[in-house]
Design a protein around this motif. Structure first.
Motif: not given
Length: 494
Positions: A98-102
């Motif tokens: 999640k932290p890198v999915m932006c």
């Protein structure tokens, strides 16, 4: 003071923990951070699931810390490299990403991947993007999948295209280029990625790449598997980008530039297709056959027919033996071979008995079936026919269509011969698509004197006995639920 992580002996016995990584990162000592992260990456190089080591929550925390390092230590290549190295490991699975999915996080990584003058670190950042792109393409979330065409990925892909174009190392060893070519493949799967890649002449870049790799993949004992993997990725990318020219898409006419490109490609394809018939080249040849179906007719004619037929038949035999119609990728694996072999059979009459013999073997001692089921010798998966016939009733319409078209051409468009060798149970769907059921009663179909294409020679009318036998077969198939016979009274109602 961080010296323990630099001791090989201690590192071997004391795995780097999440607590230690956190402590060192919080210390702010760049040298300690780089050495600790490198130790963690080295210890876990063969790990596919970092969450199995630090836990799912710990993995999210680790990724968050690594992204902060990439941004706050941007001037320190050792820290950025080691952070990207651990990010690469984290991106091997789709858990806790999640932290890198932006887009913001991806932009930070892309900035490293496209930064000039720091090739080692840029390479590692590119591998991070490659792993992330692979996870995003598999995601059930449309929002996550859409990130593969966000600006970070597009800009990284453009940078990769330029690098591949200018890379002189290909002449000696193309293995290191595999992750670069793979990234291009994954990004062009989406329309936006394909459009951006074409703007930067990716097709000619990859055509040149295939040509430059030929001396490195030439049938020698030392041919590099990773170079072959890079060639396979290039072939897949070309396949996707040229689909509008092929039979699975709009099949539009090529432009003059595309004709010139495809002429180059046909020569490169032949080199790889005609490599020795060894297992190590099988995946490469599969990719060549897949790419070949999008070549326009004017370049297909450049292939030597007999040698091409032999090579494609060998590829096809291997594909059939290692594929079943339940496989998710059976369509992608087999349809190119169906299409190419059918095209050869259609255009070159002398190839039909060769293909027929390849499928059905020696028919000297042929044992006829009951007319509905396939002959006994073609049941099961021990023969090419036994492996091929089930695709004629595959739930995937493309598979049933193209497999039947191949057999139809091999049987020289003779409905009786096709029924004799396949059984009406398998052939019925093909005849229904051809609109031939109504005609079968007016043509001979028993014992090999069957129907021909509409523009073929006229056949004698069937005897009363032959017509009755056809109707009995159709009635049995209708009762079994295999076909629906539309009678004249039904047509009037419609």
């Amino acid at each position: 003071n961080g010296t323990w992580v630099q001791s090989i002996g201690v590192c071997a016995s004391m795995p780097t923990s999440m607590d230690e990584i956190t402590r060192v990162i919080e210390s702010g000592n760049a040298a300690d951070i780089a050495s600790t992260l490198c130790a963690f990456a080295s210890e876990n190089e063969d790990t596919r699931h970092v969450e199995g080591i630090v836990g799912e929550e710990g993995k999210e925390q680790l990724i968050t810390k690594l992204l902060l390092l990439v941004e706050s230590f941007s001037a320190n290549e050792d820290v950025v490299y080691s952070a990207c190295e651990v990010l690469r490991l984290c991106a091997r699975s789709d858990v806790s990403l999640k932290p890198v999915m932006c887009e913001e996080a991806l932009q930070s990584i892309a900035a490293v991947a496209t930064k000039a003058g720091e090739k080692k670190t840029a390479d590692m950042a590119t591998k991070v993007l490659l792993n992330l792109c692979a996870q995003m393409n598999k995601s059930a979330s449309a929002e996550v999948a859409a990130l593969t065409t966000s600006e970070p990925f597009l800009s990284a892909m453009v940078n990769v295209i330029t690098f591949v174009k200018e890379c002189t190392e290909i002449n000696e060893n193309a293995s290191p280029l595999f992750p670069y070519i793979r990234l291009i493949t994954l990004v062009v799967l989406k329309e936006e990625g394909a459009a951006r890649a074409k703007e930067h002449d990716v097709l000619n870049v990859l055509a040149s790449f295939l040509e430059r790799c030929q001396p490195l993949v030439s049938g020698r004992a030392d041919d590099s598997p990773m170079t072959m993997a890079a060639v396979i990725e290039a072939l897949r990318t070309i396949y996707y980008l040229l689909m509008p020219l092929g039979p699975l898409d709009e099949m539009r006419l090529p432009t003059d530039d595309e004709k010139e490109l495809c002429t180059r490609l046909s020569a490169a394809y032949q080199h790889y297709l005609f490599l020795p018939s060894e297992p190590r080249y099988q995946s490469l040849k599969n990719a060549v056959v897949m790419a070949m179906i999008n070549l326009p007719a004017m370049t297909v004619e450049l292939f030597p027919p007999e040698r091409t037929l032999e090579a494609v038949l060998l590829v096809f035999a291997h594909q059939l033996a290692h594929t079943s119609k339940e496989d998710d990728d059976c369509v992608q694996k087999l349809i190119p071979s169906f299409v190419i072999l059918t095209s050869i059979a259609t255009g070159i009459e002398r190839s039909r008995p060769i293909i027929k013999h390849f499928i059905f073997g020696d028919l000297t001692n042929f044992q006829a079936g009951d007319g509905v089921n396939p002959p006994p010798q073609f049941k099961g998966g021990d023969t090419i026919a036994g492996q091929l016939l089930p695709y004629m009733t595959c739930i995937n319409e493309a598979m049933s269509h193209y497999s039947a078209e191949l057999i139809w051409a091999a049987c020289e468009y003779d409905a009786g011969e096709m029924t004799r060798l396949c059984g009406m149970g398998y052939a019925a769907g093909h005849f229904q698509r051809k609109g031939m059921f109504a005609e079968l009663a007016n043509q001979s179909g028993i014992g090999g004197a069957g129907a021909v294409p509409a523009d073929g020679p006229t056949r004698r009318p069937p005897t009363e006995e032959e017509a009755r036998e056809w109707m009995e077969r159709l009635e049995r198939l209708e009762k079994a639920g295999m076909v629906k016979v539309v009678r004249k009274s039904d047509e009037d109602k419609q």
